[in-house]
Design a protein around this motif. Sequence first.
Motif, PDB file in Angstrom:
ATOM      1  N   ASP A  52      25.158  -5.296 -43.239  1.00 30.40           N
ATOM      2  CA  ASP A  52      24.042  -5.002 -44.144  1.00 30.40           C
ATOM      3  C   ASP A  52      23.015  -6.121 -44.146  1.00 30.40           C
ATOM      4  OD1 ASP A  52      25.246  -2.637 -44.829  1.00 30.40           O
ATOM      5  OD2 ASP A  52      26.037  -3.341 -46.754  1.00 30.40           O
ATOM      6  N   ARG A  53      23.442  -7.320 -43.812  1.00 30.36           N
ATOM      7  CA  ARG A  53      22.548  -8.494 -43.780  1.00 30.36           C
ATOM      8  C   ARG A  53      22.124  -8.843 -42.357  1.00 30.36           C
ATOM      9  NH1 ARG A  53      25.655  -8.039 -47.803  1.00 30.36           N
ATOM     10  NH2 ARG A  53      25.174  -8.903 -49.868  1.00 30.36           N
ATOM     11  N   ARG A  54      22.466  -7.964 -41.407  1.00 31.27           N
ATOM     12  CA  ARG A  54      22.150  -8.169 -39.983  1.00 31.27           C
ATOM     13  C   ARG A  54      22.727  -9.488 -39.473  1.00 31.27           C
ATOM     14  NH1 ARG A  54      17.641  -4.755 -38.279  1.00 31.27           N
ATOM     15  NH2 ARG A  54      16.962  -3.496 -40.052  1.00 31.27           N
ATOM     16  N   LEU A  55      23.947  -9.764 -39.913  1.00 29.12           N
ATOM     17  CA  LEU A  55      24.640 -10.993 -39.549  1.00 29.12           C
ATOM     18  C   LEU A  55      25.934 -10.667 -38.815  1.00 29.12           C
ATOM     19  CD1 LEU A  55      24.251 -12.887 -42.958  1.00 29.12           C
ATOM     20  CD2 LEU A  55      22.938 -13.303 -40.861  1.00 29.12           C
ATOM     21  N   THR A  56      26.394 -11.611 -38.020  1.00 30.64           N
ATOM     22  CA  THR A  56      27.643 -11.447 -37.292  1.00 30.64           C
ATOM     23  C   THR A  56      28.825 -11.677 -38.228  1.00 30.64           C
ATOM     24  OG1 THR A  56      26.609 -12.232 -35.261  1.00 30.64           O
ATOM     25  CG2 THR A  56      29.017 -12.258 -35.342  1.00 30.64           C
ATOM     26  N   PRO A  57      29.732 -10.725 -38.356  1.00 34.40           N
ATOM     27  CA  PRO A  57      30.883 -10.911 -39.254  1.00 34.40           C
ATOM     28  C   PRO A  57      31.833 -11.990 -38.748  1.00 34.40           C
ATOM     29  CG  PRO A  57      30.545  -8.583 -38.731  1.00 34.40           C
ATOM     30  CD  PRO A  57      29.710  -9.372 -37.780  1.00 34.40           C
ATOM     31  N   CYS A  58      32.511 -12.625 -39.694  1.00 32.64           N
ATOM     32  CA  CYS A  58      33.500 -13.643 -39.379  1.00 32.64           C
ATOM     33  C   CYS A  58      34.460 -13.742 -40.561  1.00 32.64           C
ATOM     34  CB  CYS A  58      32.830 -14.996 -39.127  1.00 32.64           C
ATOM     35  SG  CYS A  58      33.951 -16.330 -38.672  1.00 32.64           S
ATOM     36  N   ALA A  59      35.744 -13.968 -40.284  1.00 33.10           N
ATOM     37  CA  ALA A  59      36.740 -14.129 -41.330  1.00 33.10           C
ATOM     38  C   ALA A  59      37.528 -15.405 -41.085  1.00 33.10           C
ATOM     39  CB  ALA A  59      37.690 -12.941 -41.372  1.00 33.10           C
ATOM     40  N   GLN A  60      37.762 -16.162 -42.155  1.00 33.20           N
ATOM     41  CA  GLN A  60      38.576 -17.373 -42.095  1.00 33.20           C
ATOM     42  C   GLN A  60      39.928 -17.055 -42.718  1.00 33.20           C
ATOM     43  OE1 GLN A  60      37.110 -20.757 -44.276  1.00 33.20           O
ATOM     44  NE2 GLN A  60      38.926 -21.981 -43.846  1.00 33.20           N
ATOM     45  N   LEU A  61      40.998 -17.297 -41.961  1.00 34.22           N
ATOM     46  CA  LEU A  61      42.343 -16.905 -42.384  1.00 34.22           C
ATOM     47  C   LEU A  61      43.234 -18.135 -42.439  1.00 34.22           C
ATOM     48  CD1 LEU A  61      41.631 -14.194 -40.063  1.00 34.22           C
ATOM     49  CD2 LEU A  61      42.884 -13.453 -42.090  1.00 34.22           C
ATOM     50  N   PRO A  62      43.446 -18.691 -43.645  1.00 31.92           N
ATOM     51  CA  PRO A  62      44.212 -19.929 -43.774  1.00 31.92           C
ATOM     52  C   PRO A  62      45.684 -19.715 -44.111  1.00 31.92           C
ATOM     53  CG  PRO A  62      43.000 -19.524 -45.795  1.00 31.92           C
ATOM     54  CD  PRO A  62      42.732 -18.365 -44.884  1.00 31.92           C
ATOM     55  N   GLY A  63      46.528 -20.503 -43.484  1.00 30.03           N
ATOM     56  CA  GLY A  63      47.923 -20.600 -43.864  1.00 30.03           C
ATOM     57  C   GLY A  63      48.724 -19.318 -43.697  1.00 30.03           C
ATOM     58  N   ARG A  64      50.001 -19.402 -44.069  1.00 30.63           N
ATOM     59  CA  ARG A  64      50.905 -18.260 -43.955  1.00 30.63           C
ATOM     60  C   ARG A  64      50.536 -17.136 -44.907  1.00 30.63           C
ATOM     61  NH1 ARG A  64      56.769 -21.428 -43.662  1.00 30.63           N
ATOM     62  NH2 ARG A  64      56.369 -22.545 -41.694  1.00 30.63           N
ATOM     63  N   GLN A  65      49.881 -17.501 -46.020  1.00 30.96           N
ATOM     64  CA  GLN A  65      49.556 -16.482 -47.013  1.00 30.96           C
ATOM     65  C   GLN A  65      48.611 -15.414 -46.465  1.00 30.96           C
ATOM     66  OE1 GLN A  65      46.318 -16.127 -48.792  1.00 30.96           O
ATOM     67  NE2 GLN A  65      45.439 -17.450 -47.205  1.00 30.96           N
ATOM     68  N   SER A  66      47.917 -15.692 -45.372  1.00 23.33           N
ATOM     69  CA  SER A  66      46.946 -14.739 -44.829  1.00 23.33           C
ATOM     70  C   SER A  66      47.508 -13.896 -43.690  1.00 23.33           C
ATOM     71  CB  SER A  66      45.701 -15.492 -44.333  1.00 23.33           C
ATOM     72  OG  SER A  66      46.007 -16.275 -43.190  1.00 23.33           O
ATOM     73  N   ARG A  67      48.818 -13.966 -43.437  1.00 19.97           N
ATOM     74  CA  ARG A  67      49.379 -13.284 -42.263  1.00 19.97           C
ATOM     75  C   ARG A  67      49.175 -11.777 -42.293  1.00 19.97           C
ATOM     76  NH1 ARG A  67      55.143 -16.440 -41.139  1.00 19.97           N
ATOM     77  NH2 ARG A  67      54.233 -18.241 -40.067  1.00 19.97           N
ATOM     78  N   ALA A  68      49.396 -11.153 -43.454  1.00 14.56           N
ATOM     79  CA  ALA A  68      49.220  -9.703 -43.530  1.00 14.56           C
ATOM     80  C   ALA A  68      47.768  -9.319 -43.275  1.00 14.56           C
ATOM     81  CB  ALA A  68      49.684  -9.186 -44.888  1.00 14.56           C
ATOM     82  N   ALA A  69      46.838 -10.074 -43.878  1.00 15.00           N
ATOM     83  CA  ALA A  69      45.422  -9.804 -43.643  1.00 15.00           C
ATOM     84  C   ALA A  69      45.049 -10.067 -42.192  1.00 15.00           C
ATOM     85  CB  ALA A  69      44.570 -10.665 -44.574  1.00 15.00           C
ATOM     86  N   ASP A  70      45.626 -11.111 -41.611  1.00 14.35           N
ATOM     87  CA  ASP A  70      45.351 -11.425 -40.214  1.00 14.35           C
ATOM     88  C   ASP A  70      45.756 -10.256 -39.325  1.00 14.35           C
ATOM     89  OD1 ASP A  70      44.546 -13.342 -38.152  1.00 14.35           O
ATOM     90  OD2 ASP A  70      46.671 -13.386 -37.619  1.00 14.35           O
ATOM     91  N   ALA A  71      46.893  -9.656 -39.622  1.00 12.84           N
ATOM     92  CA  ALA A  71      47.335  -8.507 -38.842  1.00 12.84           C
ATOM     93  C   ALA A  71      46.363  -7.337 -38.980  1.00 12.84           C
ATOM     94  CB  ALA A  71      48.735  -8.080 -39.290  1.00 12.84           C
ATOM     95  N   ALA A  72      45.782  -7.166 -40.164  1.00 10.76           N
ATOM     96  CA  ALA A  72      44.819  -6.084 -40.373  1.00 10.76           C
ATOM     97  C   ALA A  72      43.542  -6.329 -39.574  1.00 10.76           C
ATOM     98  CB  ALA A  72      44.496  -5.943 -41.863  1.00 10.76           C
ATOM     99  N   PHE A  73      43.062  -7.562 -39.544  1.00  7.26           N
ATOM    100  CA  PHE A  73      41.886  -7.869 -38.729  1.00  7.26           C
ATOM    101  C   PHE A  73      42.201  -7.684 -37.242  1.00  7.26           C
ATOM    102  CE2 PHE A  73      40.455 -10.084 -42.588  1.00  7.26           C
ATOM    103  CZ  PHE A  73      39.106  -9.746 -42.604  1.00  7.26           C
ATOM    104  N   ALA A  74      43.398  -8.116 -36.831  1.00  4.81           N
ATOM    105  CA  ALA A  74      43.788  -7.954 -35.431  1.00  4.81           C
ATOM    106  C   ALA A  74      43.850  -6.474 -35.053  1.00  4.81           C
ATOM    107  CB  ALA A  74      45.126  -8.628 -35.186  1.00  4.81           C
ATOM    108  N   ALA A  75      44.381  -5.650 -35.957  1.00  4.98           N
ATOM    109  CA  ALA A  75      44.477  -4.219 -35.685  1.00  4.98           C
ATOM    110  C   ALA A  75      43.101  -3.578 -35.539  1.00  4.98           C
ATOM    111  CB  ALA A  75      45.263  -3.535 -36.802  1.00  4.98           C
TER     112      ALA A  75
END
Length: 251
Positions: free
Chosen positions: A71-94
Amino acid sequence: MGQRRSPLDVAELELVAARGWRGSETEPLGQWLLRAGGAGFTSRAHSALVTGDPGLPLADAVDVVASWYADRRLTPCAQLPGRQSRAADAAFAAAGWARDPDTLVLTVPLDDGEPTPAIPVELSPAPDDAWLAAARRGGDPVPADARGVLTNAEQLAFAGVRDDAGTVLGVARGVLVDDWLGISAVSVDHAARRGGLATSLTRALQAWAVDRGGRWCYLQVVASNDPARALYRRLGFIEHHRYHYRRPPVG
């Protein structure tokens, strides 16, 4: 200086770091933090900080992140820190988002009587043009939006070392949030490396922070940067956690 463990967990420290290195626009997504700004200079100020619960299914949260940047005409990026982000990391990978290499977050306690820098270091509340030029990445000029990102905090110190001719040989940025000093943008001229400049820049910022109530220090270093990791190990830093970025496929 002791090897005490940080009193903050991964999410708490990342939120402190986010306050010290801010984008020009932020918006919460549950406990995640969407950040825009400084895309040409830093991913930390231009990424979704993935900590905690976004308040919706992870696959949907990934779509929201992508749409927010689109919506802002920007390149998306996500920062995934530590073990707590593993489930979210898998969702981004998928969703096909590619993974960047690891970055290490290192911490060390600060004590009264921090060692005096061996090399004189200048401290300023704002960066001048020479400081910005010395902070270049890979020899490229610093992007136009860099000054806004660098100065978007309350308690700041910009450290610099100059030679007798006034040429800036090394720089670093310090920001104090609560009782935490964050050190970033450490850059030493190639010809002046291994001369103690990075150590003196770090020591000067630590002493500055202690004078203002600082009790802990953190910094980030790319996992593959063996010389920097060895330097910070000698200065007492230990690994707190790691993070990585994910970005969607181009096209």
